[in-house]
Write an enzyme that holds these catalytic residues in place. Structure first.
Site, PDB file in Angstrom:
ATOM      1  N   ASP A  23      -4.761  -6.161   4.575  1.00 46.99           N
ATOM      2  CA  ASP A  23      -5.935  -6.898   5.046  1.00 46.99           C
ATOM      3  C   ASP A  23      -5.988  -8.306   4.459  1.00 46.99           C
ATOM      4  O   ASP A  23      -6.599  -9.207   5.050  1.00 46.99           O
ATOM      5  CB  ASP A  23      -7.216  -6.146   4.667  1.00 46.99           C
ATOM      6  CG  ASP A  23      -7.341  -4.822   5.414  1.00 46.99           C
ATOM      7  OD1 ASP A  23      -6.946  -4.767   6.593  1.00 46.99           O
ATOM      8  OD2 ASP A  23      -7.817  -3.842   4.806  1.00 46.99           O
TER       9      ASP A  23
ATOM     10  N   PHE B 117      -5.165   3.977  13.932  1.00 50.24           N
ATOM     11  CA  PHE B 117      -5.344   4.963  12.867  1.00 50.24           C
ATOM     12  C   PHE B 117      -6.382   4.448  11.887  1.00 50.24           C
ATOM     13  O   PHE B 117      -6.456   3.234  11.627  1.00 50.24           O
ATOM     14  CB  PHE B 117      -4.024   5.215  12.136  1.00 50.24           C
ATOM     15  CG  PHE B 117      -3.153   6.266  12.773  1.00 50.24           C
ATOM     16  CD1 PHE B 117      -2.970   7.507  12.171  1.00 50.24           C
ATOM     17  CD2 PHE B 117      -2.524   6.011  13.988  1.00 50.24           C
ATOM     18  CE1 PHE B 117      -2.174   8.471  12.759  1.00 50.24           C
ATOM     19  CE2 PHE B 117      -1.723   6.970  14.580  1.00 50.24           C
ATOM     20  CZ  PHE B 117      -1.550   8.206  13.962  1.00 50.24           C
TER      21      PHE B 117
ATOM     22  N   ASN C 202       0.841  -1.194   0.000  1.00 50.49           N
ATOM     23  CA  ASN C 202       0.000   0.000   0.000  1.00 50.49           C
ATOM     24  C   ASN C 202       0.873   1.239   0.000  1.00 50.49           C
ATOM     25  O   ASN C 202       2.101   1.136  -0.054  1.00 50.49           O
ATOM     26  CB  ASN C 202      -0.943  -0.018   1.209  1.00 50.49           C
ATOM     27  CG  ASN C 202      -0.179  -0.163   2.512  1.00 50.49           C
ATOM     28  OD1 ASN C 202       0.545   0.725   2.923  1.00 50.49           O
ATOM     29  ND2 ASN C 202      -0.323  -1.326   3.154  1.00 50.49           N
TER      30      ASN C 202
ATOM     31  N   LYS D  56     -14.652   1.510  14.155  1.00 49.44           N
ATOM     32  CA  LYS D  56     -13.397   0.787  14.403  1.00 49.44           C
ATOM     33  C   LYS D  56     -12.977   0.913  15.867  1.00 49.44           C
ATOM     34  O   LYS D  56     -12.504  -0.059  16.480  1.00 49.44           O
ATOM     35  CB  LYS D  56     -12.315   1.349  13.477  1.00 49.44           C
ATOM     36  CG  LYS D  56     -11.013   0.578  13.469  1.00 49.44           C
ATOM     37  CD  LYS D  56     -10.075   1.169  12.396  1.00 49.44           C
ATOM     38  CE  LYS D  56      -8.770   0.405  12.325  1.00 49.44           C
ATOM     39  NZ  LYS D  56      -7.872   0.968  11.260  1.00 49.44           N
TER      40      LYS D  56
ATOM     41  N   LYS E 230     -12.803  -2.634  17.971  1.00 46.87           N
ATOM     42  CA  LYS E 230     -11.455  -3.108  18.313  1.00 46.87           C
ATOM     43  C   LYS E 230     -11.018  -2.711  19.718  1.00 46.87           C
ATOM     44  O   LYS E 230      -9.869  -2.917  20.097  1.00 46.87           O
ATOM     45  CB  LYS E 230     -10.459  -2.620  17.261  1.00 46.87           C
ATOM     46  CG  LYS E 230     -10.855  -3.088  15.858  1.00 46.87           C
ATOM     47  CD  LYS E 230      -9.802  -2.831  14.812  1.00 46.87           C
ATOM     48  CE  LYS E 230     -10.265  -3.366  13.447  1.00 46.87           C
ATOM     49  NZ  LYS E 230      -9.235  -3.253  12.408  1.00 46.87           N
TER      50      LYS E 230
ATOM     51  N   LYS F 228       9.683 -17.141  -9.618  1.00 41.15           N
ATOM     52  CA  LYS F 228       8.946 -16.117 -10.350  1.00 41.15           C
ATOM     53  C   LYS F 228       7.859 -16.749 -11.226  1.00 41.15           C
ATOM     54  O   LYS F 228       8.110 -17.699 -11.965  1.00 41.15           O
ATOM     55  CB  LYS F 228       9.907 -15.314 -11.221  1.00 41.15           C
ATOM     56  CG  LYS F 228       9.218 -14.215 -12.026  1.00 41.15           C
ATOM     57  CD  LYS F 228      10.219 -13.468 -12.884  1.00 41.15           C
ATOM     58  CE  LYS F 228       9.522 -12.434 -13.762  1.00 41.15           C
ATOM     59  NZ  LYS F 228      10.465 -11.721 -14.638  1.00 41.15           N
TER      60      LYS F 228
END
Length: 410
Positions: A287, A331, A216, A345, A349, A297
């Site tokens: 995730d 975050f 990401n 969230k 959590k 490869k």
């Protein structure tokens, strides 16, 4: 007030018209109680004399590496060992290049290589020189090594140009030096003194094969800012960093653990979880991961390639379920409805605080040096910060956390 009493500062003065400000800077630092040892380059002596600086500092001024007056010591080593701070002001493009590339061909550059004390640099040069890619690269190199910079001001330059490159005024440089020592001296008795803080940073990567992976846009900048600030506030800091755009803070007091995948990060976090007081999960953890990672490869074949992805362990959720004394901060980087998703969230959590930001907003999110955040607890919004530096976000967030774990509520 002699705010710098007991501090030894090496002041490096290099060759530029701004060298004349070295006299005022020497005087003001000395008046604040600092012991100031001035090292001049040969070019600096074209603009200001050793006698002037010696008179103001009440100390011998150095300019020649080979002018050893005391046979029992080597001057540049002795100076480097005694310093609490090395301040180069003004710093020309030349000395910045020498520092970046490890050159040592005069008294100042040799002393800089031998110094283990923090280094602070105040550049001064023509606006086009300052903006030259080579100079910018050298500054970035030094910044990544932990060198602190006092940005030049904008205005009329001696060369006739108007722009950025003018040495910051001596009064302002002294204020920066005072703030630096105040922060350093407060670390032992800061708001997080004695606390163990664990911070995650960067973006995890999930291997598809040895040369490809899923990741990401997280740069690690927010986590790094939190690590620096937590350490400055007196905490014992463990930084768990995945893939990042730059090197972690070069502070020997910050323990850095490098990881790659979400599974690696989970393992590293668990090993530090039991004994920590505050855990801040600023990393962007994948995730999903490929169900299988090829050992070699994957060769191109056909027009499509299908990957089966499976969920990774939700680190934050698992920590929230087993939270004991720990203060847990998460975050939430969103692309819309940030408040809604962040509050959900927070509850799901079992977090103490959650920091929400919309990464689509200019000046916020991944890869930038600034952020725009809102911080929530179970009662709702507790801190709303417009666009500001990530260091400032870190300072306010950690100050809030320190207040909460001390038992007081803001």
């Amino acid at each position: 007030m002699k705010s710098l009493q007991g501090k030894t500062i090496i002041l490096g003065i290099t060759g530029g018209i701004a060298a004349y400000k070295g006299a005022a800077l020497t005087s003001k630092l000395t008046q604040k109680g600092a012991t100031v040892h001035v090292i001049m380059t040969a070019s600096a002596k074209q603009f200001i004399t050793e006698l002037t600086l010696q008179s103001l500092s009440k100390q011998r001024v150095y300019s020649d590496t080979f002018q050893e007056r005391d046979p029992s010591s080597i001057s540049h080593i002795d100076l480097a060992d005694s310093a609490d701070l090395v301040l180069v002001a003004p710093a020309t493009a030349n000395i910045i290049a020498k520092m970046a590339h490890g050159l040592a061909d005069d008294m100042l550059s040799t002393t800089l290589l031998a110094a283990t004390a923090p280094v602070m640099v105040a550049p001064a040069m023509n606006v086009h020189m300052y903006q030259h890619p080579a100079v910018m690269d050298n500054i970035n190199t030094l910044y990544k090594r932990g060198v602190k910079f006092i940005e030049p001001g904008e205005g009329q330059l001696a060369c006739g140009y108007v722009g950025k490159g003018r040495l910051e005024e001596p009064e302002e440089i002294v204020k920066v030096v005072e703030q630096f020592f105040a922060l350093q001296d407060s670390a032992a008795k800061g708001p997080l003194a004695g606390k163990k803080v664990v911070i995650t940073a960067g973006g995890t990567i999930e291997r598809i094969d040895p040369v490809r992976y899923i990741t990401n846009d997280s740069s690690g900048k927010m986590g790094f800012a939190l690590s620096r600030t937590a350490r400055a506030m007196g905490a014992e800091v463990t930084l768990i960093a995945a893939r990042t755009d730059e090197a972690p803070p070069q502070d020997p007091e910050i323990r850095v653990v490098r990881v790659e995948s979400a599974a690696d990060m989970y393992e590293a976090v668990l090993s530090a979880w039991k004994d920590c007081d505050i855990l801040i999960k600023a990393a962007a953890v994948s995730d999903y991961r490929p169900r299988q990672s090829a050992e070699s490869k994957i060769k191109k074949s056909g027009d499509t390639l299908s990957l089966e992805l499976v969920k990774t362990t939700d680190i934050l959720e698992n920590l929230g379920k087993h939270k004991d004394k720990q203060f847990l901060i998460g975050f939430a980087a969103e692309t819309g409805d940030a408040e809604l998703y962040a509050k959900d969230k927070l509850v799901r959590k079992n977090l103490d605080l959650i920091v929400a930001n919309d990464v689509t907003m200019e000046g916020a999110g991944f890869g930038t040096d600034t952020n725009i955040v809102s911080v929530y607890d179970a009662e709702g919004l507790v801190l709303d910060l417009p666009q500001t530096s990530k260091d400032e976000v870190a300072r306010q967030l950690l100050q809030l956390a320190a207040t909460r774990i001390s038992g007081a509520q803001l």
